[in-house]
Design a protein around this motif. Sequence first.
Motif: not given
Length: 86
Positions: A3-5, A24-25, A73-74
């Motif tokens: 979260t938060r990134r 993911v990343t 958010w996207f």
Amino acid sequence: MPTRRWLCLQFQIDTAAQSMRTSVTGQEVAGLHVDGVATRNIDRQWLARRAPPRPTGLHLGWESYGAGDDTLWFDDVALSSSPIGR
């Protein structure tokens, strides 16, 4: 999901090889790929078919099985027939 990134989420579908992968990343997510062993809610329906599925749409969202609200958010969504750099 952390979260938060911001994260780079990549989902690859290869209908010719009948494979799916999620990362993911840049790191593949264990359990979110087709490996020939049917996994409930992941690839069982893909492996049960005689012909590979041919996706026709893209839907973005979040499905949560816990309590409370989530905001997701996207940004910079891209769809391509070949891998896209991060």
